[in-house]
Write a protein that holds these residues in place. Structure first.
Motif, PDB file in Angstrom:
ATOM      1  N   VAL A  12       1.060  -1.268  -0.189  1.00 53.01           N
ATOM      2  CA  VAL A  12       0.041   0.089  -0.006  1.00 53.01           C
ATOM      3  C   VAL A  12       0.902   1.275   0.007  1.00 53.01           C
ATOM      4  O   VAL A  12       2.122   1.340   0.559  1.00 53.01           O
ATOM      5  N   GLN A  13       0.428   2.530  -0.493  1.00 55.89           N
ATOM      6  CA  GLN A  13       0.994   3.682  -0.494  1.00 55.89           C
ATOM      7  C   GLN A  13       1.033   4.164   0.735  1.00 55.89           C
ATOM      8  O   GLN A  13       0.259   3.867   1.529  1.00 55.89           O
ATOM      9  N   ALA A  14       1.944   5.076   1.089  1.00 54.51           N
ATOM     10  CA  ALA A  14       2.120   5.752   2.612  1.00 54.51           C
ATOM     11  C   ALA A  14       0.560   6.587   2.362  1.00 54.51           C
ATOM     12  O   ALA A  14       0.094   7.201   1.432  1.00 54.51           O
ATOM     13  N   GLY A  15      -0.045   6.648   3.569  1.00 55.15           N
ATOM     14  CA  GLY A  15      -1.123   7.321   3.897  1.00 55.15           C
ATOM     15  C   GLY A  15      -2.357   6.519   3.435  1.00 55.15           C
ATOM     16  O   GLY A  15      -3.521   6.769   3.968  1.00 55.15           O
ATOM     17  N   GLY A  16      -2.108   5.299   3.089  1.00 47.98           N
ATOM     18  CA  GLY A  16      -3.269   4.430   2.818  1.00 47.98           C
ATOM     19  C   GLY A  16      -3.693   3.589   4.040  1.00 47.98           C
ATOM     20  O   GLY A  16      -3.136   3.833   4.962  1.00 47.98           O
ATOM     21  N   SER A  17      -4.555   2.561   3.794  1.00 42.53           N
ATOM     22  CA  SER A  17      -5.112   1.733   4.787  1.00 42.53           C
ATOM     23  C   SER A  17      -5.146   0.346   4.181  1.00 42.53           C
ATOM     24  O   SER A  17      -5.125  -0.142   3.040  1.00 42.53           O
ATOM     25  N   LEU A  18      -4.973  -0.457   5.425  1.00 37.91           N
ATOM     26  CA  LEU A  18      -5.306  -1.974   5.087  1.00 37.91           C
ATOM     27  C   LEU A  18      -5.784  -2.605   6.423  1.00 37.91           C
ATOM     28  O   LEU A  18      -5.949  -1.857   7.705  1.00 37.91           O
ATOM     29  N   ARG A  19      -6.469  -3.681   6.202  1.00 36.47           N
ATOM     30  CA  ARG A  19      -7.150  -4.483   7.217  1.00 36.47           C
ATOM     31  C   ARG A  19      -6.724  -5.672   7.452  1.00 36.47           C
ATOM     32  O   ARG A  19      -6.875  -6.651   6.393  1.00 36.47           O
ATOM     33  N   LEU A  20      -6.175  -6.102   8.513  1.00 36.36           N
ATOM     34  CA  LEU A  20      -5.680  -7.641   8.645  1.00 36.36           C
ATOM     35  C   LEU A  20      -6.675  -8.433   9.472  1.00 36.36           C
ATOM     36  O   LEU A  20      -7.387  -7.867  10.448  1.00 36.36           O
ATOM     37  N   SER A  21      -6.794  -9.646   9.259  1.00 36.36           N
ATOM     38  CA  SER A  21      -7.864 -10.596   9.826  1.00 36.36           C
ATOM     39  C   SER A  21      -7.136 -11.747  10.396  1.00 36.36           C
ATOM     40  O   SER A  21      -6.201 -12.197   9.795  1.00 36.36           O
ATOM     41  N   CYS A  22      -7.461 -12.170  11.458  1.00 40.25           N
ATOM     42  CA  CYS A  22      -7.013 -13.652  12.073  1.00 40.25           C
ATOM     43  C   CYS A  22      -8.046 -14.302  12.591  1.00 40.25           C
ATOM     44  O   CYS A  22      -8.728 -13.869  13.688  1.00 40.25           O
ATOM     45  N   ALA A  23      -8.137 -15.280  12.175  1.00 42.01           N
ATOM     46  CA  ALA A  23      -9.318 -16.176  12.810  1.00 42.01           C
ATOM     47  C   ALA A  23      -8.688 -17.589  13.532  1.00 42.01           C
ATOM     48  O   ALA A  23      -7.749 -18.233  12.848  1.00 42.01           O
ATOM     49  N   ALA A  24      -9.041 -17.784  14.630  1.00 38.79           N
ATOM     50  CA  ALA A  24      -8.459 -19.014  15.436  1.00 38.79           C
ATOM     51  C   ALA A  24      -9.608 -20.165  15.278  1.00 38.79           C
ATOM     52  O   ALA A  24     -10.862 -19.884  15.247  1.00 38.79           O
ATOM     53  N   SER A  25      -9.056 -21.351  15.208  1.00 43.30           N
ATOM     54  CA  SER A  25     -10.090 -22.585  15.157  1.00 43.30           C
ATOM     55  C   SER A  25      -9.228 -23.659  15.719  1.00 43.30           C
ATOM     56  O   SER A  25      -8.044 -23.576  16.160  1.00 43.30           O
ATOM     57  N   GLY A  26      -9.837 -24.665  16.081  1.00 40.58           N
ATOM     58  CA  GLY A  26      -9.597 -25.969  16.701  1.00 40.58           C
ATOM     59  C   GLY A  26     -10.005 -26.095  17.997  1.00 40.58           C
ATOM     60  O   GLY A  26     -11.113 -25.836  18.252  1.00 40.58           O
ATOM     61  N   SER A  27      -9.211 -26.739  19.086  1.00 40.54           N
ATOM     62  CA  SER A  27      -9.671 -27.049  20.071  1.00 40.54           C
ATOM     63  C   SER A  27      -9.809 -26.072  21.149  1.00 40.54           C
ATOM     64  O   SER A  27      -9.210 -26.136  22.077  1.00 40.54           O
ATOM     65  N   ILE A  28     -10.458 -25.013  20.907  1.00 41.30           N
ATOM     66  CA  ILE A  28     -10.746 -23.718  21.681  1.00 41.30           C
ATOM     67  C   ILE A  28     -11.777 -23.946  22.412  1.00 41.30           C
ATOM     68  O   ILE A  28     -12.950 -24.170  22.265  1.00 41.30           O
ATOM     69  N   PHE A  29     -11.703 -23.722  24.040  1.00 42.27           N
ATOM     70  CA  PHE A  29     -12.761 -23.642  24.825  1.00 42.27           C
ATOM     71  C   PHE A  29     -13.084 -22.087  25.273  1.00 42.27           C
ATOM     72  O   PHE A  29     -14.076 -21.877  25.261  1.00 42.27           O
ATOM     73  N   SER A  30     -11.878 -21.340  25.357  1.00 43.39           N
ATOM     74  CA  SER A  30     -12.186 -19.877  25.576  1.00 43.39           C
ATOM     75  C   SER A  30     -10.874 -19.302  25.058  1.00 43.39           C
ATOM     76  O   SER A  30      -9.598 -19.718  25.118  1.00 43.39           O
ATOM     77  N   ILE A  31     -11.050 -17.883  24.679  1.00 46.77           N
ATOM     78  CA  ILE A  31      -9.909 -17.145  24.036  1.00 46.77           C
ATOM     79  C   ILE A  31      -9.969 -15.961  25.177  1.00 46.77           C
ATOM     80  O   ILE A  31     -10.697 -15.315  25.507  1.00 46.77           O
ATOM     81  N   ALA A  74     -17.713 -14.112  18.708  1.00 51.12           N
ATOM     82  CA  ALA A  74     -18.378 -15.328  17.956  1.00 51.12           C
ATOM     83  C   ALA A  74     -17.570 -15.992  16.974  1.00 51.12           C
ATOM     84  O   ALA A  74     -18.172 -17.249  16.564  1.00 51.12           O
ATOM     85  N   LYS A  75     -16.919 -15.261  16.385  1.00 51.27           N
ATOM     86  CA  LYS A  75     -16.224 -15.847  15.147  1.00 51.27           C
ATOM     87  C   LYS A  75     -14.657 -16.233  15.563  1.00 51.27           C
ATOM     88  O   LYS A  75     -13.751 -16.629  14.844  1.00 51.27           O
ATOM     89  N   ASN A  76     -14.229 -15.865  16.693  1.00 51.44           N
ATOM     90  CA  ASN A  76     -12.900 -16.256  17.284  1.00 51.44           C
ATOM     91  C   ASN A  76     -11.745 -15.545  16.337  1.00 51.44           C
ATOM     92  O   ASN A  76     -10.929 -16.111  15.934  1.00 51.44           O
ATOM     93  N   THR A  77     -12.080 -14.229  15.932  1.00 47.12           N
ATOM     94  CA  THR A  77     -11.479 -13.401  15.017  1.00 47.12           C
ATOM     95  C   THR A  77     -11.039 -12.090  15.527  1.00 47.12           C
ATOM     96  O   THR A  77     -11.623 -11.455  16.375  1.00 47.12           O
ATOM     97  N   VAL A  78     -10.007 -11.756  15.184  1.00 45.87           N
ATOM     98  CA  VAL A  78      -9.359 -10.445  15.821  1.00 45.87           C
ATOM     99  C   VAL A  78      -8.897  -9.614  14.387  1.00 45.87           C
ATOM    100  O   VAL A  78      -8.431 -10.109  13.515  1.00 45.87           O
ATOM    101  N   TYR A  79      -9.058  -8.320  14.392  1.00 42.73           N
ATOM    102  CA  TYR A  79      -9.084  -7.565  13.249  1.00 42.73           C
ATOM    103  C   TYR A  79      -8.074  -6.577  13.702  1.00 42.73           C
ATOM    104  O   TYR A  79      -8.006  -6.129  14.787  1.00 42.73           O
ATOM    105  N   LEU A  80      -7.305  -5.863  12.556  1.00 46.33           N
ATOM    106  CA  LEU A  80      -6.498  -4.839  12.846  1.00 46.33           C
ATOM    107  C   LEU A  80      -6.567  -3.780  11.568  1.00 46.33           C
ATOM    108  O   LEU A  80      -6.428  -3.985  10.668  1.00 46.33           O
TER     109      LEU A  80
END
Length: 120
Positions: A12-31, A74-80
Motif C-alpha cells: 500500500v502507498q503511504a497514507g493508505g489503509s489496510l485491514r488484517l484479519s486473524c481467525a482462530a480455530s481448533g480445540s478452543i474452549f475460551s480465548i 463469536a467468530k474467534n477473529t481479531v482484526y487490525l
C-alpha cells in the motif's frame, strides 16, 4: 490444536489503509487475549495492539490514533484496521492468541506471517 489463519496484508502507498484479519480455530474452549505483533527487518518483534476478552485494548504509542484493533468473539477473529500507514509500518505482522483448550490446558498460538509493505 489451535490454528490461526491471517489475511489482509499487502502493498500500500503511504497514507493508505489496510485491514488484517486473524481467525482462530481448533480445540478452543475460551480465548483470553488476541493481538498483533510486528517485526521489521533488523528489529525485534514488537507489540502493535492487543485486546483482552473484555475488549480492553492496548496499543503501541507508534500506532495510536492510526490503528484500531477489534475482535469478534463469536467468530474467534481479531482484526487490525490500519489507517494513515507510514513507511515505518512496513514489517511482517503476526497474530497472537492465548486461551484455554477444551482439555483445560492453556495455549498460546501465533499466526503465519503476513507482510505489510508501505511504499512512498
Amino acid at each position: 490444536q489451535v490454528q490461526l489463519v491471517e489475511s489482509g496484508g499487502g502493498l500500500v502507498q503511504a497514507g493508505g489503509s489496510l485491514r488484517l484479519s486473524c481467525a482462530a480455530s481448533g480445540s478452543i474452549f475460551s480465548i483470553n487475549a488476541m493481538g498483533w505483533y510486528r517485526q521489521a527487518p533488523g528489529k525485534e518483534r514488537e507489540l502493535v495492539a492487543r485486546m483482552t476478552s473484555s475488549y480492553t485494548p492496548t496499543d503501541a504509542d507508534s500506532v495510536k490514533g492510526r490503528f484500531t484493533i477489534s475482535r469478534d468473539n463469536a467468530k474467534n477473529t481479531v482484526y487490525l484496521q490500519m489507517h494513515s500507514l507510514k513507511l515505518e509500518d512496513t514489517a511482517v505482522y503476526y497474530c497472537n492468541v492465548d486461551g484455554r483448550t477444551v482439555w483445560g490446558r492453556g495455549f498460546e498460538s501465533w499466526g503465519q506471517e503476513t507482510q505489510v509493505t508501505v511504499s512512498s
